[in-house]
Each structure stands twice: as C-alpha cells, then as structure tokens.
Design an enzyme around this catalytic site. Sequence first.
Site, PDB file in Angstrom:
ATOM      1  N   PHE A  73       0.800  -1.223   0.000  1.00  9.51           N
ATOM      2  CA  PHE A  73       0.000   0.000   0.000  1.00  9.51           C
ATOM      3  C   PHE A  73       0.834   1.275   0.000  1.00  9.51           C
ATOM      4  CE2 PHE A  73      -2.107  -3.161   2.945  1.00  9.51           C
ATOM      5  CZ  PHE A  73      -2.750  -3.825   1.924  1.00  9.51           C
ATOM      6  N   CYS A  74       2.002   1.243  -0.644  1.00 12.16           N
ATOM      7  CA  CYS A  74       2.900   2.398  -0.675  1.00 12.16           C
ATOM      8  C   CYS A  74       3.144   2.946   0.733  1.00 12.16           C
ATOM      9  CB  CYS A  74       2.357   3.490  -1.600  1.00 12.16           C
ATOM     10  SG  CYS A  74       2.431   3.018  -3.342  1.00 12.16           S
ATOM     11  N   ALA A  75       3.261   2.010   1.669  1.00 10.60           N
ATOM     12  CA  ALA A  75       3.619   2.338   3.056  1.00 10.60           C
ATOM     13  C   ALA A  75       4.483   1.189   3.567  1.00 10.60           C
ATOM     14  CB  ALA A  75       2.375   2.512   3.910  1.00 10.60           C
TER      15      ALA A  75
END
Length: 471
Positions: A393-395
């Site tokens: 999740f781009c985290a």
Amino acid sequence: MSASSVATVAATSAAAPSVDACAAECADPCCAPLPVLGRDVAVPLVTGGEVTYAALDYAASAPALQRVWDDVAAYAPYYGSVHRGAGYLSQLSTDLFENSRVTVHEFLDCRDSDQVVFTRSTTDSLNLLAAVLPADCQVFVFETEHHASLLPWQDANVTYLNAPRTPAQAVETLERALADRDPYGPALVCVTGASNVTGEIWPVAELAAAAHAHGARIVLDAAQLAPHHPVSVKELDVDWVAFSGHKLYAPFGSGVLAGRADWLQAAEPYLAGGGASKKVARRADGGVDVEWHTTAARHEAGSPNVIGVYSIASACKALTEAGFDNLVQREQALVRTVRAGLAEVPAVKVLSLFGDDAPRVGVISFVVEGWNSSHFAAALSAEYGIGVRDGLFCAHPLVRTLLGSDPQDPGECGAPEAEPGERSLNAIRVSFGAGTPDEHVERFVRAVKELVANGAQWNYRTEGGRCVPAV
C-alpha cells in the site's frame, strides 16, 4: 463575470438523487449511501454469471460522486482558458476556478490568511512544500506515513521516527525528537490524519500543539481523513493540509495544498512559467528579470486543471450538504460490521498500531493464515466480484512493522512473486466510504468466511507478479 454565472452553470446539471431520496426506503436517512458512478456495474465471475461489482478499494481511489459527475458535465460545454481570456467562457471559467478556491478554503475551515494552492495530488502538494522549505529546515516524519508524505523530504535534513504504539506515544516521541534537535532552527513535522493501512485516526491536534511548543510547523496529510471526517485547519491548528481529489470522490487529477502563505511566498515557484509570473522583462545584458506572483498563482504555473479543481469543489459541497455527522455515523456502522465479521475468523489477523479501541475511518488491512495475500484478493475478485487491494500500500516500512518483519526490508507496492498458498509479506486492504452500500461489506464478510472455510473454487497462477485465475 459574476459568481451568479457560476451558479447558473451548476444549476443546469442533471439532478442527482438526493440523500433524502435515496434514503426513502430506510428508517434512518443516514443509512443511505451517497450516489456514486459505477454502483450498478456488473462484472463476470469465473464460476459463471455476473454480479454487481463491490468497489471496496476507496483508499486507493474513490468512485466519483454522481453529483460531481453531473456538475462537471454541466460545466464542460463552457470550458475555457483560465486567467487568460477576455471572452465569456474564459471569464466564466476563471470565476469557476477562483470560486472553487473559496469553496475548498471553507471546506477546510482555513484561517483568513491561508492560501489554497491547487496541485495534481497529495504527492504533488507535499513535494511542493518540500521545495519551499527554508534553508536548514529539519523535517520530522514517522515511518508510518504513506510514501507521498514519507519520501519528499530526502533533500532536507530529515529524521524518521519509529512507529508509535499509542497516540500518547506518538506525541511523546515527537516532543522528544523536537527537543533534541540541533541546531534549533526551522522545523517541519509531517503526519497523516488517518492511516492508509490501518485506518486509525492520529492525534493531529496534540501533535500540532507539540510541534508549535517546540517552534516547529506541521503539515497534515489528509488524503485518507478528508473523505471520511471533517477537517478544520483552525481547530487542529495545523500549518498546512494536503489532500487528493481522487480520494474525495473527484477523480479528475487535482489536489490541494492549503495553509500558511509565508514559506510559499518566500520561495522560488515550484514550476517556472506562465501564470506564476507577474512581470517579465529583458535586461540590458540580455537576461530576463521576473517578478513572481505572491498569491497562490506563484505555484500554479501553466494552464490549470479547471475541471479537476471544480470537481473537488463540487465534492466538498456535496459532503458538506450531506452532513458529516450522518456520513461518519453510517461509515462507523460499516466499520463495525467488517471488524465484527473478521473477528469471527480465527485465521484472520487485522493490522493495528493503536489497538481495537482506536478511532478509525473505513480502511482495514489484514492477513489470512495459510493464504498468500495476492491469492486471497484475486479470489475475492474472480469468485465474488469484490475489489480490494493487496500489497504494501505504498507504506512499506509501516506494513513491514505491522507484519513483524524488518521495516528496512525492501518491498513492492504490488503483489510479490509468490505462488498461491505461499506466504507473502503483504496484506489485504478493504476500504469503503460514503458511496458503499451495506450489501457490499456484507458480501465481503461472507466471502472471507467462505474462502477461509472452503478454500478457493478456482485455480490461480502468478502472472507478472500478480495472482490471476488460471484459464
């Protein structure tokens, strides 16, 4: 061109169903979802037949509100160049653009002196802010941030803070880091309003108070907060707020950076070009002298995305008119439904920083014992018509921490090269909002239980890093 001309255009839009009309069959009006595009789209199932698509990936991009679509469609024939034309359409478009700025300013409850700068996205907004930092500015950011707010500061003196496990620990961690900074100069804190992984709402007001007590400023990444919860710049006492239209039911390529004007005015324009320049003259030596605007236009060079900006303003109005109290109440009911359903499945582990009692928006991530996350997400889509997201999740540092692996391990935003059944250091995310029908979350809970109990009904393979149904 007067503001009434803008109102005339808006009034010509096709009448979208009102909240009250959509709630006519509900005992409580707040139980009705807001009308969104795609609510009746049918998708095929690998097991045969079709089903109405359950869009449960709002945290990535929310569907357009019908109201937004209708407003944009009504304006489109009147589209013209902004700030550059004497003709009727250009003047009307300029009024529409600048009135949209006023609408966003009101939606965020900004201070009178705050500027609203239109950008392409949250990512663009935070990169703009990173580009205007004063010399020697120190930046403090938690590892829990989305990459849009984690990465823009790498050219600055940046300190990455470890993931806190309670809201109080977040404030304590920040206070300690700010007190220990050397030298004691300008500083900026960047923090999310609601996590794009866990949905948990962060103690923004307390973090802002801590930042200001130590002579620092704070920017709020409201990409996941603004679509679900009212955001008041005044009450939270943040210096800037950034969000994206595509998460606020306005997927037309615009974003917002709103807040204090001084750093923005003191810096060179983010982009050099027409619109940002006020006066340009040749010098005797052959060079060029430029006087830049001191308004928001200073950082809005080029022809602006008028339709994208207007769509954000339309969404702001729609959410405000629907009443955030009703929207929050309804969304919390959906959150309880999903969390209660997942809690009944021992194989499911829901990811959380702050624990079960933390306030949260409609974003929930989890892993399923014995399942590759990509395989599980693929089965939800192919066999139940449910769209969720799997990955990091781009985290990446946050998800790695929550999964108990080293947050420094590399990862990819998409699925790993893992076959169905193989364990992956990825998670599954379900997210929803104002346009989500009850049936969609009920179908999701039922599908999770059936997949865990019975397994997938279809065979799957890995293709291009993703798990897909085998043909």
